[in-house]
Design a protein around this motif. Sequence first.
Motif, mmCIF file in Angstrom:
data_model
loop_
_atom_site.group_PDB
_atom_site.id
_atom_site.type_symbol
_atom_site.label_atom_id
_atom_site.label_comp_id
_atom_site.label_asym_id
_atom_site.label_seq_id
_atom_site.Cartn_x
_atom_site.Cartn_y
_atom_site.Cartn_z
ATOM 1 N N THR A 1 0.834 -1.217 0.000
ATOM 2 C CA THR A 1 0.000 0.000 0.000
ATOM 3 C C THR A 1 0.862 1.258 0.000
ATOM 4 O O THR A 1 0.371 2.343 -0.287
ATOM 5 N N GLY A 2 2.116 1.090 0.372
ATOM 6 C CA GLY A 2 3.030 2.238 0.385
ATOM 7 C C GLY A 2 3.309 2.773 1.775
ATOM 8 O O GLY A 2 3.771 3.903 1.930
ATOM 9 N N LYS A 3 3.059 1.940 2.815
ATOM 10 C CA LYS A 3 3.254 2.426 4.200
ATOM 11 C C LYS A 3 4.693 2.836 4.474
ATOM 12 O O LYS A 3 4.928 3.863 5.109
ATOM 13 N N SER A 4 5.644 2.034 3.993
ATOM 14 C CA SER A 4 7.033 2.394 4.331
ATOM 15 C C SER A 4 7.461 3.688 3.631
ATOM 16 O O SER A 4 8.212 4.479 4.202
ATOM 17 N N THR A 5 6.944 3.936 2.423
ATOM 18 C CA THR A 5 7.247 5.207 1.741
ATOM 19 C C THR A 5 6.597 6.362 2.515
ATOM 20 O O THR A 5 7.200 7.433 2.686
ATOM 21 N N ILE A 6 5.389 6.136 3.002
ATOM 22 C CA ILE A 6 4.689 7.180 3.772
ATOM 23 C C ILE A 6 5.488 7.497 5.037
ATOM 24 O O ILE A 6 5.718 8.663 5.371
ATOM 25 N N VAL A 7 5.934 6.446 5.735
ATOM 26 C CA VAL A 7 6.715 6.652 6.971
ATOM 27 C C VAL A 7 7.990 7.435 6.662
ATOM 28 O O VAL A 7 8.327 8.394 7.357
ATOM 29 N N ARG B 1 15.799 -7.573 2.047
ATOM 30 C CA ARG B 1 15.755 -7.234 0.614
ATOM 31 C C ARG B 1 16.982 -6.396 0.287
ATOM 32 O O ARG B 1 17.526 -5.737 1.169
ATOM 33 N N SER B 2 17.369 -6.390 -1.002
ATOM 34 C CA SER B 2 18.669 -5.777 -1.345
ATOM 35 C C SER B 2 18.771 -4.306 -0.926
ATOM 36 O O SER B 2 19.836 -3.852 -0.524
ATOM 37 N N ALA B 3 17.672 -3.562 -0.992
ATOM 38 C CA ALA B 3 17.755 -2.126 -0.667
ATOM 39 C C ALA B 3 17.665 -1.860 0.842
ATOM 40 O O ALA B 3 17.824 -0.718 1.276
ATOM 41 N N GLU B 4 17.403 -2.906 1.627
ATOM 42 C CA GLU B 4 17.177 -2.686 3.064
ATOM 43 C C GLU B 4 18.472 -2.703 3.871
ATOM 44 O O GLU B 4 19.415 -3.408 3.525
ATOM 45 N N LYS B 5 18.438 -1.911 4.970
ATOM 46 C CA LYS B 5 19.634 -1.842 5.822
ATOM 47 C C LYS B 5 19.294 -2.332 7.227
ATOM 48 O O LYS B 5 18.243 -1.983 7.781
ATOM 49 N N GLU B 6 20.215 -3.126 7.765
ATOM 50 C CA GLU B 6 20.081 -3.628 9.130
ATOM 51 C C GLU B 6 20.004 -2.447 10.114
ATOM 52 O O GLU B 6 20.806 -1.509 10.028
ATOM 53 N N GLY B 7 19.011 -2.480 10.988
ATOM 54 C CA GLY B 7 18.902 -1.428 12.012
ATOM 55 C C GLY B 7 18.234 -0.156 11.508
ATOM 56 O O GLY B 7 17.959 0.747 12.291
ATOM 57 N N LYS B 8 17.981 -0.075 10.213
ATOM 58 C CA LYS B 8 17.285 1.103 9.678
ATOM 59 C C LYS B 8 15.882 0.679 9.234
ATOM 60 O O LYS B 8 14.893 1.291 9.601
ATOM 61 N N ASP B 9 15.837 -0.397 8.449
ATOM 62 C CA ASP B 9 14.534 -0.891 7.993
ATOM 63 C C ASP B 9 13.985 -1.934 8.969
ATOM 64 O O ASP B 9 12.800 -1.931 9.291
ATOM 65 N N TYR B 10 14.845 -2.811 9.390
ATOM 66 C CA TYR B 10 14.471 -3.876 10.342
ATOM 67 C C TYR B 10 15.733 -4.304 11.087
ATOM 68 O O TYR B 10 16.856 -4.023 10.645
ATOM 69 N N TYR B 11 15.528 -5.034 12.173
ATOM 70 C CA TYR B 11 16.615 -5.839 12.757
ATOM 71 C C TYR B 11 16.363 -7.245 12.232
ATOM 72 O O TYR B 11 15.315 -7.835 12.521
ATOM 73 N N PHE B 12 17.273 -7.747 11.419
ATOM 74 C CA PHE B 12 17.082 -9.062 10.815
ATOM 75 C C PHE B 12 17.660 -10.137 11.734
ATOM 76 O O PHE B 12 18.857 -10.110 12.046
#
Length: 209
Positions: free
Chosen positions: A27-33, A55-66
Amino acid sequence: MTKTLSSPKTVNAQKPLLVVLSGPSGTGKSTIVAELLKRDRRFCVSISATTRPRRSAEKEGKDYYFLSPEEFRNKKRRGEFIETASVFEEWYGTPKKLLLEALKHNRLVLFDIDVHGGMSIKKWRKDAVLIFVLPPSMSALKGRLSGRKTESATEMKLRLARALKEISFWSKYDYVVCNNDLNETVELIRSIIRSESQRVVRCRTITFR
Ligand code: 5GP
């Protein structure tokens, strides 16, 4: 000679504000955030932990803690999450420590979490504000999911089927917005947050100086 009058000041000490954004994946929630964070420095975001692959564009500690499933299970057992949910056969959870720290400093915290997470946050904090974000249409949602090319065909099917279930929760939310246009949606959410933060119940003290 000019005389400067000191104008009386009103200091309104606010309680923290928790704002949950939920809605179908794509829906675009992460872009909205991300836009909300850009436009207002008062916001901070609750970064979730997940067992799903990065995912390739995601960063540890910024987008998620993987985390590995085992790490996630251990943290869950130790009570380190406010809420957890199994979404698309992976685990997601809201870490407790950083959130409690943000609350202590009366921060305005944004959450991008699923509907079960939203319900848990509302149960935990009755004054949390829940905003449901709808896609413009199911075909637009399909288009966005296939456009981002991060899910396989099977995962896409799973996400679309889940989207319908998620949408059935909209009436349990405080607000509903349709993400037709990113800029309009972001401004609408900012106006909701502005009004919500002026609620009398959210004022700790008011001081006139
Ligand atoms: P994605 O894998 O696309 O990043 O997220 C899948 C879904 O999980 C989205 O609806 C997202 O909002 C939700 N989600 C992300 N983090 C959390 C969390 O900590 N708790 C819950 N309940 N849902 C989450």
